[in-house]
Design a protein around this motif. Structure first.
Motif, PDB file in Angstrom:
ATOM      1  N   UNK A  72      26.218  13.162  23.007  1.00  0.00           N
ATOM      2  CA  UNK A  72      26.279  13.053  24.459  1.00  0.00           C
ATOM      3  C   UNK A  72      25.096  12.250  24.975  1.00  0.00           C
ATOM      4  N   UNK A  73      23.913  12.516  24.446  1.00  0.00           N
ATOM      5  CA  UNK A  73      22.714  11.792  24.854  1.00  0.00           C
ATOM      6  C   UNK A  73      22.824  10.311  24.508  1.00  0.00           C
ATOM      7  N   UNK A  74      23.353   9.991  23.329  1.00  0.00           N
ATOM      8  CA  UNK A  74      23.514   8.596  22.909  1.00  0.00           C
ATOM      9  C   UNK A  74      24.477   7.865  23.848  1.00  0.00           C
ATOM     10  N   UNK A  75      25.593   8.522  24.198  1.00  0.00           N
ATOM     11  CA  UNK A  75      26.550   7.907  25.115  1.00  0.00           C
ATOM     12  C   UNK A  75      25.915   7.735  26.494  1.00  0.00           C
ATOM     13  N   UNK A  76      25.168   8.739  26.942  1.00  0.00           N
ATOM     14  CA  UNK A  76      24.499   8.651  28.237  1.00  0.00           C
ATOM     15  C   UNK A  76      23.501   7.489  28.262  1.00  0.00           C
ATOM     16  N   UNK A  77      22.793   7.299  27.166  1.00  0.00           N
ATOM     17  CA  UNK A  77      21.839   6.184  27.068  1.00  0.00           C
ATOM     18  C   UNK A  77      22.590   4.846  27.156  1.00  0.00           C
ATOM     19  N   UNK A  78      23.749   4.774  26.517  1.00  0.00           N
ATOM     20  CA  UNK A  78      24.556   3.550  26.604  1.00  0.00           C
ATOM     21  C   UNK A  78      25.051   3.316  28.026  1.00  0.00           C
ATOM     22  N   UNK A  79      25.453   4.380  28.695  1.00  0.00           N
ATOM     23  CA  UNK A  79      25.896   4.246  30.086  1.00  0.00           C
ATOM     24  C   UNK A  79      24.781   3.716  30.974  1.00  0.00           C
ATOM     25  N   UNK A  80      23.565   4.189  30.737  1.00  0.00           N
ATOM     26  CA  UNK A  80      22.445   3.833  31.597  1.00  0.00           C
ATOM     27  C   UNK A  80      21.708   2.569  31.183  1.00  0.00           C
ATOM     28  N   UNK A  81      21.654   2.287  29.888  1.00  0.00           N
ATOM     29  CA  UNK A  81      20.826   1.171  29.422  1.00  0.00           C
ATOM     30  C   UNK A  81      21.550   0.230  28.461  1.00  0.00           C
ATOM     31  N   UNK A  82      22.848   0.403  28.319  1.00  0.00           N
ATOM     32  CA  UNK A  82      23.613  -0.388  27.354  1.00  0.00           C
ATOM     33  C   UNK A  82      24.083  -1.718  27.907  1.00  0.00           C
TER      34      UNK A  82
END
Length: 101
Positions: A72-82
């Motif tokens: 979930x954290x990895x996906x959230x990071x992609x949403x915010x900084x990907x």
């Protein structure tokens, strides 16, 4: 150091995906290209992104998808900084992406 995904082979794969015309063709192609676990992992990540875009909590997402908090954290990071890939698809499907969390 990250690998460069911009290769002729990846271009060919994306062209193949873009040639698919419906869900049945997607099931058939991805069923041949991916293992069941790979396809389920990809679909889980997309569901996590969709739920994050709805401002759902990590706990709710984990409970509903079975995803780990690390995923979930990895996906959230992609949403915010990907690369805004999730944003493009979520907007086209009618789901807005949230702001930074």
């Amino acid at each position: 150091m990250s690998k460069d995904i911009h290769t002729e082979a990846v271009d060919a794969l994306f062209e193949a995906i873009l040639s698919l015309e419906n869900k049945d063709e997607c099931y058939r192609f991805f069923g041949d290209v991916c293992t069941i676990n790979e396809l389920l992992s990809l679909s889980q990540r997309f569901e996590v992104a969709r739920m994050l875009s709805e401002s759902r909590t990590y706990q709710d997402i984990a409970d509903k998808t079975g995803a780990s908090t690390a995923t979930i954290s990895r996906v959230n990071r992609s949403l915010n900084y990907g690369n805004d890939g999730y944003e493009i698809v979520l907007k086209r499907l009618g789901t807005e992406e949230p702001g930074p969390q």
